[in-house]
Design a protein around this motif. Structure first.
Motif, PDB file in Angstrom:
ATOM      1  N   MET A  20      47.684   7.191 -55.522  1.00 31.68           N
ATOM      2  CA  MET A  20      46.696   8.230 -55.297  1.00 31.68           C
ATOM      3  C   MET A  20      45.330   7.720 -55.747  1.00 31.68           C
ATOM      4  SD  MET A  20      48.405  11.880 -55.824  1.00 31.68           S
ATOM      5  CE  MET A  20      49.125  11.943 -57.426  1.00 31.68           C
ATOM      6  N   ALA A  21      44.322   8.074 -54.984  1.00 32.97           N
ATOM      7  CA  ALA A  21      42.955   7.655 -55.287  1.00 32.97           C
ATOM      8  C   ALA A  21      42.387   8.482 -56.437  1.00 32.97           C
ATOM      9  CB  ALA A  21      42.077   7.810 -54.053  1.00 32.97           C
ATOM     10  N   VAL A  22      41.582   7.833 -57.256  1.00 32.84           N
ATOM     11  CA  VAL A  22      40.886   8.534 -58.334  1.00 32.84           C
ATOM     12  C   VAL A  22      39.443   8.741 -57.887  1.00 32.84           C
ATOM     13  CG1 VAL A  22      40.134   8.456 -60.734  1.00 32.84           C
ATOM     14  CG2 VAL A  22      42.363   7.521 -60.092  1.00 32.84           C
ATOM     15  N   VAL A  23      39.002   9.996 -57.904  1.00 33.78           N
ATOM     16  CA  VAL A  23      37.636  10.339 -57.530  1.00 33.78           C
ATOM     17  C   VAL A  23      36.862  10.641 -58.803  1.00 33.78           C
ATOM     18  CG1 VAL A  23      36.173  11.883 -56.187  1.00 33.78           C
ATOM     19  CG2 VAL A  23      38.487  11.353 -55.386  1.00 33.78           C
ATOM     20  N   HIS A  24      35.731   9.968 -58.973  1.00 32.81           N
ATOM     21  CA  HIS A  24      34.875  10.158 -60.148  1.00 32.81           C
ATOM     22  C   HIS A  24      33.658  10.979 -59.738  1.00 32.81           C
ATOM     23  CE1 HIS A  24      37.108   7.140 -62.460  1.00 32.81           C
ATOM     24  NE2 HIS A  24      37.237   6.529 -61.290  1.00 32.81           N
ATOM     25  N   PHE A  25      33.325  11.967 -60.558  1.00 34.15           N
ATOM     26  CA  PHE A  25      32.208  12.858 -60.267  1.00 34.15           C
ATOM     27  C   PHE A  25      31.011  12.528 -61.149  1.00 34.15           C
ATOM     28  CE2 PHE A  25      36.049  15.455 -59.432  1.00 34.15           C
ATOM     29  CZ  PHE A  25      35.898  15.576 -58.066  1.00 34.15           C
ATOM     30  N   SER A  26      29.832  12.587 -60.548  1.00 30.96           N
ATOM     31  CA  SER A  26      28.599  12.380 -61.306  1.00 30.96           C
ATOM     32  C   SER A  26      28.344  13.594 -62.197  1.00 30.96           C
ATOM     33  CB  SER A  26      27.426  12.180 -60.350  1.00 30.96           C
ATOM     34  OG  SER A  26      27.180  13.378 -59.635  1.00 30.96           O
TER      35      SER A  26
ATOM     36  N   SER B 237      42.757   3.144 -55.200  1.00 33.08           N
ATOM     37  CA  SER B 237      41.326   3.272 -54.884  1.00 33.08           C
ATOM     38  C   SER B 237      40.588   4.056 -55.955  1.00 33.08           C
ATOM     39  CB  SER B 237      41.131   3.961 -53.537  1.00 33.08           C
ATOM     40  OG  SER B 237      41.585   3.159 -52.478  1.00 33.08           O
ATOM     41  N   GLU B 238      39.393   3.581 -56.287  1.00 36.12           N
ATOM     42  CA  GLU B 238      38.467   4.276 -57.182  1.00 36.12           C
ATOM     43  C   GLU B 238      37.304   4.717 -56.308  1.00 36.12           C
ATOM     44  OE1 GLU B 238      38.510   4.631 -60.699  1.00 36.12           O
ATOM     45  OE2 GLU B 238      40.517   3.775 -60.780  1.00 36.12           O
ATOM     46  N   VAL B 239      37.069   6.022 -56.227  1.00 35.11           N
ATOM     47  CA  VAL B 239      36.060   6.567 -55.319  1.00 35.11           C
ATOM     48  C   VAL B 239      34.974   7.259 -56.129  1.00 35.11           C
ATOM     49  CG1 VAL B 239      35.657   8.148 -53.395  1.00 35.11           C
ATOM     50  CG2 VAL B 239      37.833   6.929 -53.550  1.00 35.11           C
ATOM     51  N   TYR B 240      33.734   6.946 -55.783  1.00 31.93           N
ATOM     52  CA  TYR B 240      32.567   7.597 -56.387  1.00 31.93           C
ATOM     53  C   TYR B 240      31.745   8.223 -55.286  1.00 31.93           C
ATOM     54  CZ  TYR B 240      33.586   5.036 -60.671  1.00 31.93           C
ATOM     55  OH  TYR B 240      34.191   4.551 -61.808  1.00 31.93           O
ATOM     56  N   LEU B 241      31.361   9.483 -55.470  1.00 26.80           N
ATOM     57  CA  LEU B 241      30.473  10.186 -54.550  1.00 26.80           C
ATOM     58  C   LEU B 241      29.089  10.115 -55.168  1.00 26.80           C
ATOM     59  CD1 LEU B 241      32.819  13.232 -53.944  1.00 26.80           C
ATOM     60  CD2 LEU B 241      32.603  11.173 -52.544  1.00 26.80           C
ATOM     61  N   VAL B 242      28.214   9.323 -54.569  1.00 29.31           N
ATOM     62  CA  VAL B 242      26.952   8.953 -55.184  1.00 29.31           C
ATOM     63  C   VAL B 242      25.775   9.511 -54.410  1.00 29.31           C
ATOM     64  CG1 VAL B 242      25.555   6.996 -55.942  1.00 29.31           C
ATOM     65  CG2 VAL B 242      28.040   6.786 -55.895  1.00 29.31           C
ATOM     66  N   ARG B 243      24.879  10.165 -55.108  1.00 28.26           N
ATOM     67  CA  ARG B 243      23.626  10.586 -54.475  1.00 28.26           C
ATOM     68  C   ARG B 243      22.682   9.406 -54.507  1.00 28.26           C
ATOM     69  NH1 ARG B 243      21.632  16.353 -56.343  1.00 28.26           N
ATOM     70  NH2 ARG B 243      20.298  15.945 -54.585  1.00 28.26           N
ATOM     71  N   PRO B 244      22.198   8.988 -53.334  1.00 25.66           N
ATOM     72  CA  PRO B 244      21.302   7.839 -53.286  1.00 25.66           C
ATOM     73  C   PRO B 244      20.025   8.074 -54.086  1.00 25.66           C
ATOM     74  CG  PRO B 244      22.034   8.444 -51.101  1.00 25.66           C
ATOM     75  CD  PRO B 244      22.469   9.539 -52.036  1.00 25.66           C
TER      76      PRO B 244
ATOM     77  N   LEU C 291      39.128  17.863 -51.730  1.00 27.25           N
ATOM     78  CA  LEU C 291      38.167  18.230 -52.773  1.00 27.25           C
ATOM     79  C   LEU C 291      37.528  19.578 -52.470  1.00 27.25           C
ATOM     80  CD1 LEU C 291      36.362  14.842 -53.473  1.00 27.25           C
ATOM     81  CD2 LEU C 291      38.083  15.976 -54.890  1.00 27.25           C
ATOM     82  N   SER C 292      37.262  19.843 -51.200  1.00 28.76           N
ATOM     83  CA  SER C 292      36.667  21.126 -50.800  1.00 28.76           C
ATOM     84  C   SER C 292      37.598  22.286 -51.122  1.00 28.76           C
ATOM     85  CB  SER C 292      36.348  21.116 -49.314  1.00 28.76           C
ATOM     86  OG  SER C 292      35.403  20.132 -49.022  1.00 28.76           O
ATOM     87  N   ALA C 293      38.893  22.061 -50.941  1.00 25.13           N
ATOM     88  CA  ALA C 293      39.867  23.106 -51.266  1.00 25.13           C
ATOM     89  C   ALA C 293      39.963  23.326 -52.770  1.00 25.13           C
ATOM     90  CB  ALA C 293      41.238  22.739 -50.695  1.00 25.13           C
ATOM     91  N   LEU C 294      39.890  22.236 -53.531  1.00 31.14           N
ATOM     92  CA  LEU C 294      39.967  22.345 -54.990  1.00 31.14           C
ATOM     93  C   LEU C 294      38.699  22.924 -55.606  1.00 31.14           C
ATOM     94  CD1 LEU C 294      41.594  18.897 -55.882  1.00 31.14           C
ATOM     95  CD2 LEU C 294      42.630  21.155 -56.175  1.00 31.14           C
ATOM     96  N   TYR C 295      37.549  22.505 -55.067  1.00 28.91           N
ATOM     97  CA  TYR C 295      36.245  22.869 -55.633  1.00 28.91           C
ATOM     98  C   TYR C 295      35.311  23.317 -54.511  1.00 28.91           C
ATOM     99  CZ  TYR C 295      38.303  19.806 -59.170  1.00 28.91           C
ATOM    100  OH  TYR C 295      39.157  19.210 -60.067  1.00 28.91           O
ATOM    101  N   PRO C 296      35.414  24.578 -54.069  1.00 31.86           N
ATOM    102  CA  PRO C 296      34.600  25.043 -52.938  1.00 31.86           C
ATOM    103  C   PRO C 296      33.096  24.846 -53.128  1.00 31.86           C
ATOM    104  CG  PRO C 296      36.321  26.617 -53.429  1.00 31.86           C
ATOM    105  CD  PRO C 296      36.352  25.592 -54.528  1.00 31.86           C
TER     106      PRO C 296
ATOM    107  N   VAL D 102      39.330  13.210 -60.803  1.00 33.25           N
ATOM    108  CA  VAL D 102      40.542  13.865 -60.336  1.00 33.25           C
ATOM    109  C   VAL D 102      41.301  12.872 -59.451  1.00 33.25           C
ATOM    110  CG1 VAL D 102      39.466  14.893 -58.284  1.00 33.25           C
ATOM    111  CG2 VAL D 102      41.450  15.981 -59.291  1.00 33.25           C
ATOM    112  N   THR D 103      42.600  12.986 -59.441  1.00 32.89           N
ATOM    113  CA  THR D 103      43.430  12.135 -58.603  1.00 32.89           C
ATOM    114  C   THR D 103      43.800  12.902 -57.340  1.00 32.89           C
ATOM    115  OG1 THR D 103      44.315  11.090 -60.575  1.00 32.89           O
ATOM    116  CG2 THR D 103      45.556  10.790 -58.551  1.00 32.89           C
ATOM    117  N   VAL D 104      43.614  12.255 -56.194  1.00 26.17           N
ATOM    118  CA  VAL D 104      43.853  12.904 -54.905  1.00 26.17           C
ATOM    119  C   VAL D 104      44.711  11.984 -54.046  1.00 26.17           C
ATOM    120  CG1 VAL D 104      42.751  13.802 -52.820  1.00 26.17           C
ATOM    121  CG2 VAL D 104      41.651  14.122 -55.031  1.00 26.17           C
TER     122      VAL D 104
END
Length: 83
Positions: A1-7, A72-79, A34-39, A20-22
């Motif tokens: 499962m991929a790990v998603v890291h939040f800023s 996978s290690e996933v980061y959602l990054v604001r440019p 993620l949308s379902a978990l955190y609207p 969170v692991t997804v």
């Protein structure tokens, strides 16, 4: 499962959770979960449509169908903006 890291700014939408692991096959599926978990996180990502996705340390230009693995290690990054 991929790990998603939040800023830090995304954590206000996750109740302070930093990661969170997804179980998702690709980034599109990951965002749906993620949308379902955190609207409110979904709304944040839609509002900031320029959010970049980094997978295993590499920013992916067109990430939606990018495959994810169990490690996978996933980061959602604001440019960064500026000039």
């Amino acid at each position: 499962m991929a790990v998603v890291h939040f800023s830090t700014d995304q954590r206000q939408h996750t109740g302070g959770i930093s990661a969170v692991t997804v179980n998702a096959a690709n980034v599109r599926e990951l965002v749906r979960q993620l949308s379902a978990l955190y609207p409110s996180l979904n709304a944040h990502l839609v509002e900031t449509s320029s959010t970049a996705v980094a997978i295993d340390g590499e920013i992916i230009p067109d990430p939606w169908l990018e495959a994810l693995t169990e490690t996978s290690e996933v980061y959602l990054v604001r440019p960064l903006a500026g000039g």
